[in-house]
Design a protein around this motif. Structure first.
Motif, short mmCIF file in Angstrom:
data_model
loop_
_atom_site.label_atom_id
_atom_site.label_comp_id
_atom_site.label_asym_id
_atom_site.label_seq_id
_atom_site.Cartn_x
_atom_site.Cartn_y
_atom_site.Cartn_z
N SER A 65 0.85 -1.26 -0.07
CA SER A 65 0.11 0.00 0.02
C SER A 65 0.58 1.15 0.05
O SER A 65 1.88 1.57 0.89
N PRO A 66 0.66 2.18 -0.97
CA PRO A 66 1.32 3.68 -0.84
C PRO A 66 0.78 4.26 0.29
O PRO A 66 1.74 5.59 0.56
N VAL A 67 -0.25 3.99 1.18
CA VAL A 67 -0.45 4.83 2.32
C VAL A 67 -0.29 4.28 3.42
O VAL A 67 -0.39 2.84 3.71
N ALA A 68 0.51 4.90 4.42
CA ALA A 68 1.08 4.37 5.65
C ALA A 68 -0.22 4.72 6.78
O ALA A 68 -1.00 5.79 6.56
N VAL A 69 -0.43 3.83 7.91
CA VAL A 69 -1.35 4.02 8.84
C VAL A 69 -0.42 4.19 10.12
O VAL A 69 0.35 3.49 10.18
N THR A 70 -1.04 5.29 10.77
CA THR A 70 -0.30 5.53 12.07
C THR A 70 -1.55 5.38 13.15
O THR A 70 -2.72 5.96 13.16
N LEU A 71 -1.23 4.59 14.31
CA LEU A 71 -2.18 4.43 15.22
C LEU A 71 -1.49 5.03 16.53
O LEU A 71 -0.46 4.73 16.89
N LYS A 72 -2.18 6.06 17.21
CA LYS A 72 -1.67 6.52 18.37
C LYS A 72 -2.88 6.14 19.42
O LYS A 72 -4.07 6.52 19.57
N GLU A 73 -2.09 5.70 20.48
CA GLU A 73 -2.93 5.44 21.82
C GLU A 73 -2.89 6.84 22.74
O GLU A 73 -2.24 7.60 22.89
N LYS A 74 -4.39 6.99 22.97
CA LYS A 74 -4.55 8.33 23.88
C LYS A 74 -5.36 7.87 25.36
O LYS A 74 -6.09 6.74 25.32
N ARG A 75 -4.68 8.60 26.37
CA ARG A 75 -5.26 8.17 27.64
C ARG A 75 -6.37 8.93 27.85
O ARG A 75 -6.25 10.32 27.32
N ARG A 76 -7.70 8.80 28.47
CA ARG A 76 -8.60 9.82 28.66
C ARG A 76 -8.49 9.97 30.21
O ARG A 76 -8.20 9.15 30.84
N SER A 77 -9.12 11.13 30.34
CA SER A 77 -9.23 11.38 31.65
C SER A 77 -10.16 10.56 32.73
O SER A 77 -11.09 9.99 32.18
N ILE A 78 -10.16 10.76 34.13
CA ILE A 78 -11.02 10.23 34.75
C ILE A 78 -12.51 10.90 34.78
O ILE A 78 -13.45 10.15 34.90
N GLY A 79 -12.36 12.09 34.19
CA GLY A 79 -13.75 12.79 34.14
C GLY A 79 -14.57 12.24 32.99
O GLY A 79 -15.61 12.28 32.81
N HIS A 80 -13.86 11.77 31.96
CA HIS A 80 -14.40 11.29 30.99
C HIS A 80 -14.86 9.82 31.35
O HIS A 80 -16.18 9.41 30.79
N LEU A 81 -14.27 9.16 32.00
CA LEU A 81 -14.67 7.77 32.45
C LEU A 81 -16.15 7.99 33.24
O LEU A 81 -17.00 7.48 32.85
N LEU A 82 -16.12 8.97 34.27
CA LEU A 82 -17.21 9.19 35.23
C LEU A 82 -18.37 9.85 34.24
O LEU A 82 -19.67 9.31 34.45
N SER A 83 -18.04 10.84 33.08
CA SER A 83 -19.24 11.25 32.28
C SER A 83 -19.86 9.83 31.42
O SER A 83 -20.94 9.81 31.61
#
Length: 111
Positions: A60-78
């Protein structure tokens, strides 16, 4: 009886991939998929296929980038509050529907 004569084609698809962890460490890798296709010899016609194994690569001529993100505790509570609120809403609607059906049946029996 299994006929082992014929040609086998393997289609290999490769996608360059970069994994980036939440801490910033990057790992270069590839994702791939393989498809196999077997074609028996075409006996009885003018064209007779010879046995063989073929590998067809598709990079494939297109590369994929996967980024891991951590979410805040506020997001979990919401999100937790949204699930609990949705559960209460559905339970309330089901309770009203059951009460309406029971009330309708009670009116029919009273007549």
């Amino acid at each position: 009886e299994t006929d082992l004569h014929g040609s086998t084609k393997y289609f290999l698809k490769l996608v360059p991939t970069t994994y980036v962890s939440a801490r910033g460490a990057a790992v270069e890798s590839n994702q791939f998929s393989v498809t196999e296709y077997f074609s028996p010899p075409a006996l009885g016609s003018e064209l007779v296929s010879l046995p063989g194994v073929y590998f067809i690569y598709d990079v494939s001529p297109v590369a994929v980038t996967l980024k891991e993100k951590r979410r805040s505790i506020g997001h979990l509570l919401s999100r937790l509050c949204a699930v609990v609120g949705g559960t209460f809403a559905i339970t309330g609607m089901l309770s009203q529907m059951v009460s309406a059906v029971l009330a309708r049946d009670a009116l029919r029996e009273a007549r």
